[in-house]
Design an enzyme around this catalytic site. Structure first.
Site, short mmCIF file in Angstrom:
data_model
loop_
_atom_site.label_atom_id
_atom_site.label_comp_id
_atom_site.label_asym_id
_atom_site.label_seq_id
_atom_site.Cartn_x
_atom_site.Cartn_y
_atom_site.Cartn_z
N HIS A 186 1.03 -0.91 -0.13
CA HIS A 186 0.04 0.17 -0.17
C HIS A 186 0.79 1.60 -0.14
O HIS A 186 0.45 2.21 -0.36
CB HIS A 186 -0.54 0.31 1.37
CG HIS A 186 -0.84 -0.10 2.08
ND1 HIS A 186 0.66 -0.56 3.10
CD2 HIS A 186 -0.34 1.23 3.50
CE1 HIS A 186 0.75 -0.03 4.82
NE2 HIS A 186 0.50 0.98 4.30
N LYS A 190 0.42 5.30 -2.46
CA LYS A 190 0.39 6.90 -1.30
C LYS A 190 0.73 7.85 -2.23
O LYS A 190 1.88 7.69 -2.79
CB LYS A 190 1.25 7.10 -0.24
CG LYS A 190 1.15 5.97 1.34
CD LYS A 190 1.59 6.13 2.54
CE LYS A 190 1.64 5.06 3.35
NZ LYS A 190 0.89 5.54 4.31
N GLU A 224 6.46 4.75 13.79
CA GLU A 224 5.14 4.73 13.88
C GLU A 224 4.97 5.23 15.85
O GLU A 224 5.98 4.08 15.93
CB GLU A 224 4.89 3.41 13.91
CG GLU A 224 4.23 3.11 12.18
CD GLU A 224 3.47 1.67 11.71
OE1 GLU A 224 3.18 2.12 10.94
OE2 GLU A 224 4.93 0.73 11.87
N HIS A 248 7.82 -2.55 2.01
CA HIS A 248 7.50 -1.16 2.12
C HIS A 248 9.06 -0.12 2.26
O HIS A 248 8.96 0.64 0.96
CB HIS A 248 6.41 -0.21 3.59
CG HIS A 248 5.84 -0.72 3.50
ND1 HIS A 248 4.97 -1.41 3.23
CD2 HIS A 248 5.13 -0.83 4.53
CE1 HIS A 248 3.47 -1.75 3.17
NE2 HIS A 248 4.21 -1.48 4.81
C1 BG6 Z 1 1.64 -2.46 7.42
C2 BG6 Z 1 2.39 -2.80 8.58
O1 BG6 Z 1 1.56 -3.05 6.43
O2 BG6 Z 1 1.97 -0.84 7.53
C3 BG6 Z 1 1.49 -2.20 9.56
O3 BG6 Z 1 1.81 -4.64 8.88
C4 BG6 Z 1 2.22 -1.34 9.55
O4 BG6 Z 1 2.55 -3.32 10.56
C5 BG6 Z 1 1.36 -0.16 8.60
O5 BG6 Z 1 1.37 -0.10 11.35
C6 BG6 Z 1 2.03 0.87 8.16
O6 BG6 Z 1 1.39 1.65 7.73
P1 BG6 Z 1 0.81 3.39 7.42
O7 BG6 Z 1 0.15 3.33 5.77
O8 BG6 Z 1 -0.04 3.38 8.78
O9 BG6 Z 1 2.23 4.24 7.56
#
Ligand code: BG6
Length: 504
Positions: A186, A190, A224, A248
């Site tokens: 994902h 973004k 995070e 990511h």
């Molecule tokens: C997910 C992970 O792919 O991405 C999570 O499994 C993480 O652990 C998340 O919190 C973070 O995504 P974003 O879009 O909130 O930065």
């Protein structure tokens, strides 16, 4: 620009209808695509799960999901009712043939009603252990059987290591064409991440500097504030390396380090990214412990509230060695990047959420100003700030030649009035449209696993070696700062205001 409207009717099937992803991300994204008039005129969404007695609550649950998580806030009643009339719940076990024959029948009816074959999209929003079962069910029931029309979307984690990812690829490729498989990451959806390619390749001003002659080092950090919360069961067998780095962060590394593709075309872009992964230097066990830092959070305070330690979290083993923080120095051994370190870091239960890419350019070889001249730095903020800024030294007004860092900013808020689509909206629309540019190809996923395997293997052999700890609410262990030496004093993860007051 292409209009992203697909005119064929669409049959969208979500496996794992009761899961968090469906409620938080997929349905709000589909609803927003619907209200934005991006979905085909004729579509239907089947949500499949095995939980019984959910039928009556199901739509309400999804509605509250939209109200809580959609970027557009509370759903409009009329629009929701229109959208909800196309939503159906199927109670079915993924292991049972009946689930798929019933789906097949519904798909046939849908096509007959419309007088044409629809595009079929199957979203696997389930735990990874169901991927093969569902894929087999679809295959046996001749669902997803049109190479050019039908697609499968698979969430991460794709495998748990290189071998399992390879096996899964073989399994899927024996049943479906590679072009039908959309492995989702994902982060690639973004808006700020998609913009990096535009920034790099539509503005020639930076490209001549984007190499080892001018770049000192690059930092990519996804911090995070949240801990693992209720996901301890999954996370404890995953850890930050599998959960965030393998996908990511390595994808961000690819976008930052890739060569300009010959054209803005899916395969060319995916080739260019894969080449980066193939050039990442592989470490011996000894090098792993020199260049990689792992750590786990302990009890601490975040925003003046006590936050549990990782080992106290639900479904986490009391003596777990799973890393919740990861930082490493990587090298991309090709002509462009030889010798330039790429520092990658991610962690949970840190002081705040901030995702940022920092390109630190080299100092001038000939220094005519005295003192600590640092800036010369490009900062791409992915979230929560959405901006690109160039930090440079400027003369402070006054009678002395005194320098101070200032920044030149582009912020989405100031530049655009449009609201930013959610990553899942962009990605779901690409799936409907048959555009795989932002999805992971089989060889890309495998190349990413190859990068992390030496680290996983070294940790497996030495489970306790250099496992650091950090208090929740701090920026990770000291060892992560040491890793940066002599390139930088600290990670540039702080938002703008703190940068400006000279903490770096
Ligand atoms: C997910 C992970 O792919 O991405 C999570 O499994 C993480 O652990 C998340 O919190 C973070 O995504 P974003 O879009 O909130 O930065």
């Amino acid at each position: 620009m292409n209009s992203k409207k697909n005119h064929l009717p669409a049959l969208i099937v979500i496996f794992g209808a009761k899961g968090d992803l469906t409620r938080r991300k997929l349905i709000p994204a589909l609803y927003n695509l619907y209200t934005g008039n991006h979905l085909p005129e004729i579509f239907t969404i089947y949500c499949v799960d095995y939980l019984v007695n959910e039928k009556t609550f199901f739509k309400n649950d999804l509605l509250t999901g939209i109200n809580e998580f959609s970027r557009n806030g509370i759903a409009e009643e009329i629009k929701w009712n229109e959208f909800a009339s196309k939503l159906f719940y199927i109670q079915g076990d993924f292991h049972e043939a009946g689930t798929f024959s019933s789906l097949k029948e519904k798909a046939n009816n849908f096509d007959n009603q419309n007088g044409q074959r629809s595009t079929q999209i199957f979203y696997f929003a389930t735990a990874p252990r169901f991927i093969e079962t569902i894929a087999e069910g679809l295959y046996k029931h001749k669902l997803c059987n049109r190479e050019l029309l039908d697609r499968i979307v698979i969430e991460k984690p794709f495998g748990t290591d290189l071998n399992s990812a390879k096996k899964l690829n073989v399994f899927l490729n024996e049943r479906f064409a590679e072009k039908q498989l959309y492995r989702i990451d994902h982060y690639l959806g973004k808006e700020t991440v998609q913009n990096i390619m535009a920034f790099r390749f539509a503005n020639y001003v930076f490209e001549p500097l984007w190499n080892n002659k001018y770049v000192d080092h690059i930092q990519i950090a996804l911090a995070e504030q949240v801990g693992v919360g209720k996901r301890g069961g999954y996370y404890d067998s995953s850890g930050a390396l599998r959960d965030m780095i393998q996908n990511h962060l390595l994808q961000l590394l690819c976008i930052v380090a890739m060569d300009c593709p010959a054209a803005y075309e899916a395969e060319l872009i995916r080739d260019a990214k894969t080449n980066v992964l193939k050039s990442v230097r592989s470490y011996s066990d000894k090098e792993v412990f020199k260049n990689v830092v792992r750590a786990q959070y302990t009890r601490g305070d975040i925003n003046n509230t006590t936050s549990p330690g990782y080992r106290e979290e639900e479904k986490v083993l009391p003596d777990s060695t799973t890393e919740t923080f990861f930082a490493a120095k990587f090298f991309v051994d090709n002509e462009r990047w030889k010798g330039v370190p790429f520092f990658l870091a991610t962690g949970k239960s840190l002081p705040k959420q901030v995702s940022v890419i920092v390109v630190q350019f080299k100092e001038s070889p000939h220094k005519i100003f005295k003192g600590d001249i640092v800036p010369n730095r490009l900062i791409i903020s992915i979230q929560p700030e959405l901006e690109i800024s160039l930090l440079f030294e400027s003369k402070v007004p006054g009678l002395q030649m005194k320098l101070q860092a200032v920044d030149m900013d582009f912020t989405y808020q100031e530049a655009y009035t449009e609201s930013l689509p959610e990553a899942y909206e962009a990605l779901l629309l690409d799936v409907l449209h048959g555009d795989p540019t932002l999805f992971m190809r089989a060889d890309q996923v495998e190349a990413a696993w190859k990068v992390v395997m030496p680290i996983l293997n070294a940790w497996k052999k030495h489970p306790l070696e250099q496992l650091h700890f950090y208090k929740a609410g701090t920026w990770g262990p000291e060892a992560a700062q040491d890793l940066l030496k002599p390139y930088a004093k600290k990670w540039f993860q702080l938002p703008r205001m703190e940068r400006m007051i000279g903490t770096l």
